[in-house]
Write a protein that holds these residues in place. Structure first.
Motif, short mmCIF file in Angstrom:
data_model
loop_
_atom_site.label_atom_id
_atom_site.label_comp_id
_atom_site.label_asym_id
_atom_site.label_seq_id
_atom_site.Cartn_x
_atom_site.Cartn_y
_atom_site.Cartn_z
N LYS A 39 0.34 -1.07 0.31
CA LYS A 39 -0.18 0.21 0.17
C LYS A 39 0.46 1.30 0.23
O LYS A 39 0.28 1.96 -0.61
CB LYS A 39 -1.14 0.10 1.02
CG LYS A 39 -2.24 0.84 1.09
CD LYS A 39 -2.80 0.74 3.11
CE LYS A 39 -4.08 2.30 2.64
NZ LYS A 39 -4.60 2.04 3.65
N SER A 110 -2.07 -2.92 -7.03
CA SER A 110 -3.19 -1.98 -7.03
C SER A 110 -3.48 -3.08 -6.03
O SER A 110 -3.69 -4.02 -6.35
CB SER A 110 -3.90 -1.33 -8.41
OG SER A 110 -3.50 -3.07 -8.74
N ASP A 111 -4.85 -2.95 -5.53
CA ASP A 111 -6.19 -3.88 -4.89
C ASP A 111 -6.73 -4.45 -6.02
O ASP A 111 -6.39 -5.99 -5.71
CB ASP A 111 -6.61 -2.62 -4.24
CG ASP A 111 -5.80 -2.75 -2.71
OD1 ASP A 111 -4.67 -3.08 -2.58
OD2 ASP A 111 -6.16 -1.43 -2.00
N CYS A 112 -7.34 -3.69 -6.78
CA CYS A 112 -8.09 -4.48 -7.94
C CYS A 112 -7.89 -3.68 -8.93
O CYS A 112 -8.21 -2.74 -9.69
CB CYS A 112 -9.49 -3.56 -7.84
SG CYS A 112 -10.81 -4.52 -8.23
N LYS A 113 -7.11 -4.84 -9.88
CA LYS A 113 -6.68 -5.12 -10.85
C LYS A 113 -7.36 -3.65 -12.15
O LYS A 113 -6.58 -3.60 -12.57
CB LYS A 113 -5.65 -6.10 -11.25
CG LYS A 113 -4.57 -6.94 -10.44
CD LYS A 113 -3.51 -6.11 -9.86
CE LYS A 113 -2.38 -6.82 -8.91
NZ LYS A 113 -2.56 -6.61 -7.79
N LEU A 114 -8.32 -4.62 -12.36
CA LEU A 114 -9.53 -4.20 -13.42
C LEU A 114 -9.66 -3.30 -13.26
O LEU A 114 -9.81 -2.32 -13.89
CB LEU A 114 -10.77 -5.67 -13.41
CG LEU A 114 -11.86 -5.45 -14.16
CD1 LEU A 114 -10.80 -5.85 -15.60
CD2 LEU A 114 -12.79 -6.22 -14.44
N THR A 115 -10.10 -2.44 -12.59
CA THR A 115 -11.21 -1.51 -11.40
C THR A 115 -9.08 0.17 -11.86
O THR A 115 -9.50 1.01 -12.83
CB THR A 115 -10.89 -1.28 -10.75
OG1 THR A 115 -12.58 -2.01 -9.81
CG2 THR A 115 -12.16 -0.01 -10.54
N TRP A 116 -8.26 -0.43 -11.63
CA TRP A 116 -7.16 0.29 -11.82
C TRP A 116 -6.82 0.34 -13.41
O TRP A 116 -6.17 1.39 -14.35
CB TRP A 116 -5.66 -0.54 -11.25
CG TRP A 116 -4.61 0.38 -11.44
CD1 TRP A 116 -4.22 1.25 -10.72
CD2 TRP A 116 -3.74 0.39 -12.26
NE1 TRP A 116 -3.13 2.52 -11.20
CE2 TRP A 116 -3.17 1.49 -12.27
CE3 TRP A 116 -3.62 -0.54 -13.97
CZ2 TRP A 116 -1.48 1.55 -13.11
CZ3 TRP A 116 -2.29 -0.66 -14.52
CH2 TRP A 116 -1.55 0.53 -14.20
#
Length: 351
Positions: A39, A110-116
């Motif tokens: 993070k 990143s936490d959510c790869k798709l959203t990123w």
């Protein structure tokens, strides 16, 4: 069972249970540390306001973008094409490698790869880096027959200049502009609709109005004026250029009407253009003023809270709402003086 009889219990490996618990606890602690480190790295790469190192890193990224774009601009001079060694290619490779490492580091942390991946800024970063590897994979020479294909790649690489906005993504001015544009989406839609309507109508009228002073040549398949000059209005779509330049009040002068009917159409087009641009721009300006007032109010409340932590935020907001109600009541009385009754406008306190 006799009381004298004893039940033999198996020897429990107490040490192994303790070791297993300690190992599990240490694994969880290590996992938390990795998560915090991940993070921290992601915030450093994404948000320049998290720490001094993050600010310095983003300043470095902006400098690399400036060097990258500057060398792309300089590489368009033909005098640099034959010089050896090719410093432009070396600098471009170094910059692309830096951009690639930055992109991969932000992606994997990143936490959510798709959203990123779906974020517009990250799409721009990918689009500006990908052409270099595609050209490298295809082994395309910059001065080969595929120069048009490479030119498209060059245009995509210039989009990298938008990465500078990532440094100010969390800034006051940048957020203000984005919020104002978002709230003005309906005004931009109205502007596009009116522009398309006036563009089609005026271009059609101009095309047929200019035909009163020209004839069609069956040999060249072109419209010719009486002075044997070629008309710039060969079709309605060709007339779009003249109409768009006139509506935007640019007026290059490369296309202008020569007939009386065409000049009349041009006058009406210029007059309607002022009205067309005034209506949506007024709405856009109003939305930006509202956003500016809201940010100013928010900044005032934040300053009061920082200076006086004991103040109640709700009390401050209620005071602002009361002041707004007073202004609305004044407006209501003013409208009543103009004979605008409640059947036409209804203002309620607090709403």
């Amino acid at each position: 069972m006799d009381e004298s009889s004893e039940v033999e219990l198996p020897n429990l490996p107490s040490n192994s249970l303790l070791n297993r618990t300690e190992i599990k606890a240490s694994n969880n602690e290590a996992k938390e540390k990795r998560k915090e480190l991940k993070k921290l790295i992601h915030n450093t790469l994404e948000n320049p306001r998290t720490s001094k190192s993050a600010t310095l890193y983003h300043i470095f990224q902006v400098a690399v973008v400036g060097v990258f774009v500057g060398f792309l601009l300089a590489s368009s001079f033909p005098k640099f094409w034959t010089k050896e060694p090719n410093y432009f290619l070396t600098v471009e490779i170094i910059c692309v490698v830096i951009f690639t490492l930055d992109y991969l580091a932000r992606f994997f942390t990143s936490d959510c790869k798709l959203t990123w991946l779906r974020h517009p800024q990250n799409i721009i970063d990918l689009v500006t880096v990908l052409p270099f590897y595609v050209a490298l994979f295809l082994l395309l020479d910059e001065h080969s027959k595929e120069v048009r294909f490479i030119s498209v790649f060059r245009i995509l690489q210039f989009i990298k200049i938008f990465q500078i906005s990532r440094f100010g993504r969390y800034g006051y001015t940048f957020l203000l502009v984005l919020t104002g544009l978002k709230r003005s989406s309906s005004a931009f839609t109205l502007l596009g609709f009116l522009l398309l309507m006036l563009l089609t109508l005026s271009s059609s009228c101009m095309f047929y109005a200019e035909q009163t002073g020209m004839h069609f040549d069956n040999v060249t398949l072109q419209w010719i004026y009486v002075d044997n000059s070629t008309s710039p209005y060969q079709s309605v779509p060709d007339t779009f250029w003249w109409c768009f330049v006139t509506i935007t009040t640019v007026g290059y002068g490369d296309a202008y009407p020569k007939t009386v009917a065409g000049k009349v159409v041009a006058c009406f087009t210029m007059c309607f253009a002022f009205v067309l641009l005034a209506l949506p721009i007024t709405l856009i300006s109003y939305n930006f003023n509202r956003v500016l007032d809201e940010y100013a109010l928010k900044g005032e409340i934040d300053r009061l809270i920082n200076d006086f932590p004991e103040l109640d935020t709700n009390a401050i907001l209620e005071k602002k709402i009361q002041d707004l109600n007073i202004e609305m009541n004044k407006l209501y009385r003013f409208l009543e003086d103009l004979n605008v009754g409640p059947n036409h406008l209804e203002l309620r306190n607090g709403k």
